[in-house]
Design an enzyme around this catalytic site. Structure first.
Site, PDB file in Angstrom:
ATOM      1  N   SER A 247      -6.278  -3.115  -5.649  1.00  8.97           N
ATOM      2  CA  SER A 247      -7.250  -4.223  -5.653  1.00  8.97           C
ATOM      3  C   SER A 247      -7.264  -4.952  -6.993  1.00  8.97           C
ATOM      4  CB  SER A 247      -8.650  -3.727  -5.289  1.00  8.97           C
ATOM      5  OG  SER A 247      -9.005  -2.614  -6.054  1.00  8.97           O
ATOM      6  N   HIS A 277      -6.327   3.260  -0.197  1.00  6.08           N
ATOM      7  CA  HIS A 277      -7.138   2.844  -1.361  1.00  6.08           C
ATOM      8  C   HIS A 277      -8.614   3.040  -1.003  1.00  6.08           C
ATOM      9  CE1 HIS A 277      -8.071   0.898  -5.041  1.00  6.08           C
ATOM     10  NE2 HIS A 277      -7.811  -0.358  -4.745  1.00  6.08           N
ATOM     11  N   HIS A 323      -3.731  11.319  -5.800  1.00 10.10           N
ATOM     12  CA  HIS A 323      -3.944  10.078  -6.548  1.00 10.10           C
ATOM     13  C   HIS A 323      -2.627   9.610  -7.129  1.00 10.10           C
ATOM     14  CE1 HIS A 323      -5.817   7.146  -9.235  1.00 10.10           C
ATOM     15  NE2 HIS A 323      -6.823   7.204  -8.367  1.00 10.10           N
ATOM     16  N   ARG A 332     -15.020  11.405 -11.455  1.00 12.85           N
ATOM     17  CA  ARG A 332     -16.031  10.746 -10.618  1.00 12.85           C
ATOM     18  C   ARG A 332     -16.461  11.700  -9.492  1.00 12.85           C
ATOM     19  NH1 ARG A 332     -12.639   5.531  -9.084  1.00 12.85           N
ATOM     20  NH2 ARG A 332     -11.171   7.229  -8.640  1.00 12.85           N
ATOM     21  N   ASP A 378     -13.267   9.682  -3.435  1.00 15.06           N
ATOM     22  CA  ASP A 378     -13.582   9.459  -2.021  1.00 15.06           C
ATOM     23  C   ASP A 378     -13.787  10.753  -1.236  1.00 15.06           C
ATOM     24  OD1 ASP A 378     -13.431   6.691  -2.306  1.00 15.06           O
ATOM     25  OD2 ASP A 378     -11.259   6.752  -2.174  1.00 15.06           O
TER      26      ASP A 378
HETATM   27  N1  AMX Z   1      -2.316  14.241   2.042  1.00 11.63           N
HETATM   28  C1  AMX Z   1      -1.071  14.272   2.595  1.00 11.63           C
HETATM   29  N2  AMX Z   1       0.024  13.801   1.974  1.00 11.63           N
HETATM   30  C2  AMX Z   1      -0.152  13.318   0.727  1.00 11.63           C
HETATM   31  C3  AMX Z   1      -1.377  13.319   0.084  1.00 11.63           C
HETATM   32  C4  AMX Z   1      -2.501  13.769   0.802  1.00 11.63           C
HETATM   33  N3  AMX Z   1      -3.733  13.741   0.303  1.00 11.63           N
HETATM   34  N4  AMX Z   1      -1.223  12.784  -1.144  1.00 11.63           N
HETATM   35  C5  AMX Z   1       0.079  12.476  -1.280  1.00 11.63           C
HETATM   36  N5  AMX Z   1       0.739  12.793  -0.138  1.00 11.63           N
HETATM   37  C6  AMX Z   1       2.133  12.564   0.162  1.00 11.63           C
HETATM   38  C7  AMX Z   1       2.406  11.064   0.116  1.00 11.63           C
HETATM   39  O1  AMX Z   1       2.052  10.434   1.357  1.00 11.63           O
HETATM   40  C8  AMX Z   1       3.898  11.027  -0.179  1.00 11.63           C
HETATM   41  O2  AMX Z   1       4.572  11.312   1.013  1.00 11.63           O
HETATM   42  P1  AMX Z   1       5.940  10.518   1.422  1.00 11.63           P
HETATM   43  O3  AMX Z   1       6.847  10.703   0.245  1.00 11.63           O
HETATM   44  O4  AMX Z   1       6.369  11.163   2.670  1.00 11.63           O
HETATM   45  O5  AMX Z   1       5.509   9.084   1.589  1.00 11.63           O
HETATM   46  C9  AMX Z   1       4.060  12.221  -1.113  1.00 11.63           C
HETATM   47  O6  AMX Z   1       2.941  13.090  -0.849  1.00 11.63           O
HETATM   48  C10 AMX Z   1       4.078  11.870  -2.582  1.00 11.63           C
HETATM   49  O7  AMX Z   1       2.907  11.181  -2.894  1.00 11.63           O
HETATM   50  P2  AMX Z   1       2.310  11.188  -4.396  1.00 11.63           P
HETATM   51  O8  AMX Z   1       3.371  10.766  -5.316  1.00 11.63           O
HETATM   52  O9  AMX Z   1       1.628  12.491  -4.659  1.00 11.63           O
HETATM   53  O10 AMX Z   1       1.160  10.099  -4.281  1.00 11.63           O
HETATM   54  P3  AMX Z   1       1.307   8.510  -4.216  1.00 11.63           P
HETATM   55  O11 AMX Z   1       1.175   7.969  -5.588  1.00 11.63           O
HETATM   56  O12 AMX Z   1       2.481   8.093  -3.412  1.00 11.63           O
HETATM   57  O13 AMX Z   1       0.007   8.146  -3.355  1.00 11.63           O
HETATM   58  C11 AMX Z   1      -2.264   8.298  -2.686  1.00 11.63           C
HETATM   59  C12 AMX Z   1      -1.291   8.310  -3.871  1.00 11.63           C
HETATM   60  C13 AMX Z   1      -3.690   8.233  -3.202  1.00 11.63           C
HETATM   61  C14 AMX Z   1      -2.014   7.053  -1.838  1.00 11.63           C
HETATM   62  C15 AMX Z   1      -2.030   9.592  -1.846  1.00 11.63           C
HETATM   63  O14 AMX Z   1      -2.332  10.731  -2.629  1.00 11.63           O
HETATM   64  C16 AMX Z   1      -2.861   9.612  -0.577  1.00 11.63           C
HETATM   65  O15 AMX Z   1      -2.438   9.053   0.427  1.00 11.63           O
HETATM   66  N6  AMX Z   1      -4.084  10.265  -0.629  1.00 11.63           N
HETATM   67  C17 AMX Z   1      -4.990  10.217   0.502  1.00 11.63           C
HETATM   68  C18 AMX Z   1      -5.683   8.860   0.586  1.00 11.63           C
HETATM   69  C19 AMX Z   1      -6.702   8.701  -0.526  1.00 11.63           C
HETATM   70  O16 AMX Z   1      -7.482   9.587  -0.796  1.00 11.63           O
HETATM   71  N7  AMX Z   1      -6.721   7.504  -1.135  1.00 11.63           N
HETATM   72  C20 AMX Z   1      -7.730   7.161  -2.141  1.00 11.63           C
HETATM   73  C21 AMX Z   1      -7.147   7.063  -3.538  1.00 11.63           C
HETATM   74  C22 AMX Z   1      -8.213   6.674  -4.519  1.00 11.63           C
HETATM   75  C23 AMX Z   1      -8.708   5.300  -4.222  1.00 11.63           C
HETATM   76  O17 AMX Z   1      -8.006   4.324  -4.367  1.00 11.63           O
HETATM   77  N8  AMX Z   1      -9.924   5.175  -3.790  1.00 11.63           N
END
Ligand code: AMX
Length: 442
Positions: A247, A277, A323, A332, A378
């Site tokens: 964002s 996000h 994250h 947080r 979250d």
């Molecule tokens: N559950 C399952 N799989 C996850 C995971 C989770 N909580 N967190 C990471 N992974 C997976 C990713 O999808 C990725 O898989 P892929 O290679 O098959 O696509 C792999 O692990 C590597 O990811 P990463 O390097 O650890 O994280 P990233 O920087 O690619 O993504 C984030 C970060 C937040 C999108 C990811 O951890 C996620 O999807 N978390 C759940 C959603 C979430 O809580 N989002 C909120 C973030 C904070 C915010 O903005 N409010």
């Protein structure tokens, strides 16, 4: 002899308002920055690998953002200050801090809060637009539409049209920022009442601060004092998270085209509405409720393990965990945990969230590709909102947006004040990368 009140009024008149304060700040920040560029202009901050280009530009240092930073082992630091020292502040104090780098003095805060209070009135056409939207619109779609519909109010767009010097761009941008921040609680509360059939929209109260007025306009029957404290904390904790998240980046890219803040903020909010996000808080609570329903009560550790596996096997992520930057439990999350333990220690949903915190990281650690198994903000926020009667979890991202408007608009004002240019990175084609591979073979 001059009366105490007269002297106070005189002092207030002399006191710098936010425009004067930022005029001084920008004079010194611009000078400092041009010296810095002179001294360090050719120093390398990051080298970009092919891997990073194919991985969402992770870790490429290519943006300036002074409102906050997020070291991966520490979490959010706002203008050099840790959350533990800020969590009892009001959103107004935090907004002042984000904009200027200083916490306001008592007089500055009074002046700044009055500046926000006087801008609360939302144009009537916004309510007509919200009422005309389909009943099943997502609350974030309603919020974004409301913000975008107010674009005609932009002071920046009008002043730019008349002709404006680049060094003054920030002034009408700040006008827009203050107007938006002042109006967001009313718009967000109206989205809640209209979308979830809660009765008529409740008018803002010009005497109330932003958090108090938001609680008042939501109109939820609850322990108002505790809900107010939660709202204050919520608005503070979500206010900013450096410059590279979806964002923030989206808002600043749009802002750099000199689109006004109504355009750029609604664009940023569209990014916040994504499940990776800001939508994660809605997804988390939904997941927690599904978990409780499936096992008919607070689940056991073993049941949680089963549910995690089932979720991952369907190709979904465990929302609220992981994250892109952090490699620790989000501070947080810790701040909300402290609040929950103090005010709602026996709430069954909160207790499930606490139990999840004991189990999920251990399970995610078993999946090698996940870089951060720990909870982000979250993972917990929804359980607290639910306790105080805000049970419509598809609304939660709107609250996130109301808070994030502080950081996003502050960043935009600063980028204008610093006269930063159009953001325009260079893309390469896959052919280009193939040629690179071939040339390194030869
Ligand atoms: N559950 C399952 N799989 C996850 C995971 C989770 N909580 N967190 C990471 N992974 C997976 C990713 O999808 C990725 O898989 P892929 O290679 O098959 O696509 C792999 O692990 C590597 O990811 P990463 O390097 O650890 O994280 P990233 O920087 O690619 O993504 C984030 C970060 C937040 C999108 C990811 O951890 C996620 O999807 N978390 C759940 C959603 C979430 O809580 N989002 C909120 C973030 C904070 C915010 O903005 N409010």
């Amino acid at each position: 002899m001059l009366s105490h009140n007269f002297l106070k009024t005189l002092a207030k008149k002399r006191m710098k308002n936010i425009f004067d304060k930022l005029t001084e700040k920008f004079n010194s920040w611009r000078k400092e920055t041009s010296e810095l560029i002179g001294l360090a202009g050719d120093k390398v901050l990051s080298q970009v690998t092919v891997n990073q280009v194919y991985s969402g530009m992770r870790d490429i240092r290519s943006l300036i953002c002074d409102t906050s930073r997020v070291p991966k082992e520490e979490g959010l630091i706002i203008r050099g200050r840790y959350l533990k020292d800020l969590k009892d502040k009001t959103p107004e104090e935090i907004y002042y801090l984000l904009l200027t780098g200083d916490l306001p003095t008592a007089d500055e805060l009074e002046n700044f809060s009055a500046e926000i209070r006087k801008r609360k009135n939302v144009p009537g056409y916004v309510w007509d637009i919200l009422r005309a939207m389909p009943k099943d619109s997502h609350p974030m779609t309603m919020l974004d539409t409301a913000i975008l519909s107010m674009q005609r109010e932009s002071v920046f767009a009008k002043e730019y049209d008349k002709g404006l010097k680049k060094e003054d761009y920030w002034k009408p941008t700040l006008e827009d920022a203050l107007n938006i921040v002042a109006r967001i609680p009313a718009v967000a509360a109206a989205v809640y009442r209209l979308r979830f059939d809660k009765g008529e929209i409740i008018e803002p109260d010009n005497e109330m601060d932003n958090a108090g007025d938001y609680v008042h306009m939501l109109g939820i029957e609850t322990n108002k004092k505790e809900f107010y404290n939660l709202m204050k904390l919520y608005l503070v904790l979500h206010c900013d998270h450096e410059g590279g998240n979806v964002s923030a980046l989206a808002t600043q890219v749009i802002n750099s085209a000199l689109s006004d803040l109504y355009y750029s903020l609604s664009g940023g909010f569209n990014g916040l509405a994504g499940p990776l996000h800001g939508l994660a808080n809605q997804e988390t609570l939904k997941w927690v409720l599904d978990l409780i329903n499936k096992f008919k009560g607070t689940p056991s550790t073993e049941q949680i393990r089963i549910f995690i596996k089932e979720t991952i096997d369907t190709g979904k992520v465990i929302s609220g965990y992981g994250h892109a930057v952090l490699r620790i439990t989000d501070p947080r999350f810790d701040a909300f945990m402290e609040f929950g333990k103090k005010h709602l220690p026996d709430d069954p949903i909160f207790l499930t969230v606490v139990r999840l915190f004991e189990v999920v990281p251990e399970e995610l650690k078993k999946i090698e590709k996940i870089r951060n198994p720990y909870p982000n903000v979250d993972a917990i926020s929804g359980s607290l909102l639910f306790h105080y009667g805000l049970k419509e979890f598809s609304y939660y991202t709107v609250l996130f947006a109301a808070s994030r408007s502080l950081g996003l608009t502050a960043q935009a004002v600063i980028n204008r004040g610093m006269m930063f240019p159009l953001i325009r990175p260079k893309s390469v084609t896959s052919e280009y990368v193939k040629r690179l591979v071939n040339s390194s073979k030869n």
